[in-house]
Design an enzyme around this catalytic site. Structure first.
Site, PDB file in Angstrom:
ATOM      1  N   ASP A  87       0.846  -1.199   0.000  1.00  0.00           N
ATOM      2  CA  ASP A  87       0.000   0.000   0.000  1.00  0.00           C
ATOM      3  C   ASP A  87       0.883   1.251   0.000  1.00  0.00           C
ATOM      4  OD1 ASP A  87      -1.730   2.127   0.587  1.00  0.00           O
ATOM      5  OD2 ASP A  87      -3.002   0.888   1.850  1.00  0.00           O
ATOM      6  N   HIS A 131      -3.663   0.389  -2.745  1.00  0.00           N
ATOM      7  CA  HIS A 131      -4.518   1.067  -1.784  1.00  0.00           C
ATOM      8  C   HIS A 131      -5.968   1.010  -2.252  1.00  0.00           C
ATOM      9  CE1 HIS A 131      -5.524   3.829   1.455  1.00  0.00           C
ATOM     10  NE2 HIS A 131      -6.225   4.545   0.592  1.00  0.00           N
TER      11      HIS A 131
END
Length: 360
Positions: free
Chosen positions: A288, A319
């Protein structure tokens, strides 16, 4: 390649079996696994197909402020909020941006028999701003009133909640502050931000921060006159980062200025995490680019010690992306819907067993 990190319990074993059988976690992943920023852009920019229709309802709060509840009614234009299934409250990111992914999740939930509704904060996503204040990052007061309203409107339906990205700060703060009075059966967070202060101070990649900053400024500029009595609007609109904007809105106010330290003492998402009393699934990716490195940004000890927090960690996914080869498909959506199904199955069939962690 997902790992489930949690405290051993009967609930954890049931969840592990349910997710292990889920087709969402087996194969058919996207062919761009090593480019998380490209996944993020794809997730942010791709329009949903078809775009779900929503029916908006304005809810007046105790201080005369307004939040907006958008009932997802699908592309068919049916009346919102009339189904008999579980109510699924969807919470966008902290900037109030309702992404294509969140809309697609709402549509898939609707097709599965849920009653999805999107929570829009004061002044976000076209919700009128009737008070010279917005909602701080981790202040769950407005969300609490919205949940109370949903509980009254659907008294017999299970109430679930799901947040996306930085919007998870609001949901986690609500679960901690409310404890056993949250009215929720279960909750899930897609790519949550756990340590908000560090996240603001470290800053995100510009390719993600600048669009969100522009989105926030565009919305706030509509209410410059109303906000002028409370904050320095010129400094607010001149902010060059999300941290500067947050400080201008909530720390450098004209009536009750406060320090950056004090603000986060009141607004860190996990400040009362030990009080949470419903199962919470956090779906996170190790790559992420917004949350940051797992070793620094994941509260692993919380998942090892609390019987209510479950971490589903995948090595790739970006993400809030978790993409599949099928256009517009996100295996993360399938995973959280399977989690909600498994929670309903477990709590409905085994809540009488001793030693089982369940909503108090």
């Amino acid at each position: 390649h997902c790992r489930l990190l949690c405290k051993p319990s009967a609930l954890a074993q049931h969840l592990e079996r349910s997710l292990g059988r889920s087709a969402a976690l087996r194969g058919d992943h996207w062919s761009w696994p090593r480019w998380p920023r490209l996944q993020m852009l794809w997730q942010l920019l791709q329009p949903p197909e078809p775009r779900p229709a929503v029916a908006r309802e304005l809810l007046q709060l105790s201080d005369t402020g307004l939040v907006a509840l958008d009932w997802v009614v699908g592309p068919w234009g049916a009346a919102g909020g009339t189904g008999g299934g579980p109510v699924l409250l969807l919470i966008p990111n902290a900037a109030g941006k309702v992404t294509a992914g969140l809309l697609q999740l709402g549509l898939r939930a609707l097709q599965r028999g849920f009653v999805p509704v999107i929570f829009n904060r004061r002044g976000h996503n076209g919700c009128p701003l009737t008070t010279p204040r917005l909602q701080p990052f981790g202040d769950p007061g407005d969300l609490r009133e919205a949940v109370t309203y949903l509980r009254c409107r659907h008294p017999a339906a299970p109430l679930l909640a799901l947040s996306e990205g930085s919007g998870s700060g609001l949901l986690l703060a609500y679960l901690g502050e409310s404890g056993s009075s949250s009215c929720l059966v279960a909750a899930a967070c897609l790519s949550p931000i756990f340590s908000a202060r560090e996240w603001f101070e470290a800053r995100m990649p510009w390719i993600y921060e600048w669009p969100l900053l522009l989105h926030l400024k565009t919305g706030l500029s509509r209410y410059a006159g109303a906000l002028a009595e409370a904050v320095d609007v010129e400094g607010l609109l001149g902010s060059r980062s999300l941290r500067e904007l947050e400080e201008a809105l909530f720390c450098r106010t004209k009536s009750h200025p406060t320090s950056w330290d004090t603000y986060w003492e009141r607004n860190e998402p996990l400040r009362d995490a030990d009080e949470a009393a419903v199962p919470v699934l956090c779906l996170c990716s190790a790559d992420d680019p917004v949350r940051g490195p797992p070793a620094r940004s994941l509260p692993l000890e919380l998942f090892r010690s609390s019987p209510y927090f479950f971490l589903l960690l995948t090595p790739r996914g970006g993400h809030c992306g978790f993409p599949r080869r099928s256009p517009g498909r996100c295996w993360g959506h399938e995973a959280v819907l399977e989690f909600f199904r498994a929670m309903g199955e477990f709590l409905g069939g085994e809540e009488g067993r001793r030693g089982v962690p369940r909503p108090r």
